[in-house]
Design an enzyme around this catalytic site. Structure first.
Site, mmCIF file in Angstrom:
data_model
loop_
_atom_site.group_PDB
_atom_site.id
_atom_site.type_symbol
_atom_site.label_atom_id
_atom_site.label_comp_id
_atom_site.label_asym_id
_atom_site.label_seq_id
_atom_site.Cartn_x
_atom_site.Cartn_y
_atom_site.Cartn_z
ATOM 1 N N PRO A 2 0.843 -1.204 0.000
ATOM 2 C CA PRO A 2 0.000 0.000 0.000
ATOM 3 C C PRO A 2 0.877 1.253 0.000
ATOM 4 C CG PRO A 2 -0.408 -1.365 1.962
ATOM 5 C CD PRO A 2 0.726 -1.986 1.220
ATOM 6 N N GLU A 3 0.504 2.247 -0.784
ATOM 7 C CA GLU A 3 1.261 3.500 -0.827
ATOM 8 C C GLU A 3 0.570 4.511 0.101
ATOM 9 O OE1 GLU A 3 2.251 4.454 -4.940
ATOM 10 O OE2 GLU A 3 2.566 2.334 -5.383
ATOM 11 N N LYS A 53 3.972 5.658 4.465
ATOM 12 C CA LYS A 53 3.295 4.359 4.417
ATOM 13 C C LYS A 53 3.157 3.751 5.813
ATOM 14 C CE LYS A 53 5.485 3.828 -0.071
ATOM 15 N NZ LYS A 53 6.417 3.035 -0.893
ATOM 16 N N ARG A 260 12.136 -2.543 -9.971
ATOM 17 C CA ARG A 260 10.730 -2.141 -9.857
ATOM 18 C C ARG A 260 10.279 -1.462 -11.148
ATOM 19 N NH1 ARG A 260 9.469 0.383 -4.245
ATOM 20 N NH2 ARG A 260 7.396 -0.293 -4.899
#
Ligand code: ZN
Length: 273
Positions: A2-3, A53, A260
């Site tokens: 989750p950001e 976060k 990424r």
């Protein structure tokens, strides 16, 4: 993972249920939390918020429960009598007469006193939280200027520069800003950096308000009407590699930085280098 926007939305959901004048019933399962039960069990929760976060649950006696979901952690909020289907491990449970909030599988969980928050090894290293009202485009532009030699692809994931940004926000912000992932703030002029800073704030706030959607509503409607799946209609470029750019019809390209993925439009985001 989750950001920032997902973490803030989880904090909002928890706050709606748990912030009351009364202490809520709690059960701690995670060994690191168990010793704290006597300090927290009879104390009302006064705020649930996020920094980047990390999720922060503040108690009226000044203690804060810190949790970071990393890859596997998750908070759920349900009606108290509803069963949660999950294979994750329960860490902590907070019960009101009507609802149950539960933390699952997170490994980064600890209790901090007010003084420890400022010196916490993770929290103290965070840059401005992009969702906070104090993170104006001017402040965010200042961050770009102080990291003038760092590439866009790297700085947009660096939590000490901008707290709360992650993989999907990185691609989406750079697209709206028209910034090539290899460009550095120092390669751009002041107006371009200002546009970039505005995009950081605007796209992140949009993702927060619209539950992870980073395109304006009209663009989302168009994508849905064209039969796109959610994973592609919700974004400009992220997960749209090999599809046509919504603005110029060039093919969206994918690159990997530090393993990424980053998706971008080579025409709308030309390199200055
Ligand atoms: Zn384009």
């Amino acid at each position: 993972m989750p950001e920032g926007p997902e973490t803030r939305r989880a904090a909002d959901r928890l706050a709606r249920v748990l912030v009351t004048d009364e202490p809520v019933e709690m059960h701690f399962v995670y060994p690191k939390l168990v010793p704290w039960i006597d300090d927290l069990a009879h104390v009302p929760i006064c705020e649930v918020t996020s920094r980047g976060k990390a999720l922060l649950m503040r108690f009226e006696n000044g203690l804060t429960l810190y949790s970071h979901s990393q890859l596997y952690g998750r908070w759920t909020v349900n009606r108290r009598n509803q069963r949660v289907k999950t294979s994750r491990s329960l860490r902590a449970e907070f019960l009101t007469p009507t609802h149950a909030a539960r933390l699952w599988s997170a490994t980064e969980v600890r209790v901090l006193s007010a003084g420890e928050e400022a010196s916490d090894p993770f929290l103290s290293r965070l840059g401005p939280d992009v969702l906070d009202a104090s993170s104006t485009p001017k402040i965010l532009c200042g961050q770009l200027e102080s990291h003038a030699r760092k590439s866009a692809a790297h700085m947009m994931l660096d939590q000490s520069v901008f707290a709360g940004l992650g993989n999907y926000l990185r691609s989406e912000i750079l697209f709206e800003a028209g910034v090539h992932p290899d460009d550095r703030p120092g390669d751009l002029d002041a107006e371009e950096r200002h546009k970039w800073a505005q995009a950081i704030r605007r796209v992140t706030l949009r993702a927060y308000r619209e539950a992870g959607v980073t395109v304006p509503r009209a663009v989302a409607h168009k994508g849905k009407a064209a039969g796109e799946r959610r994973r592609t209609w919700r974004h400009w470029v992220f997960c749209r590699n090999e599809l046509a750019c919504r603005i110029c019809a060039s093919l969206i390209e994918r690159r990997r930085y530090g393993g990424r993925r980053l998706d971008f439009c080579p025409t709308c985001q030309p390199s200055h280098r």
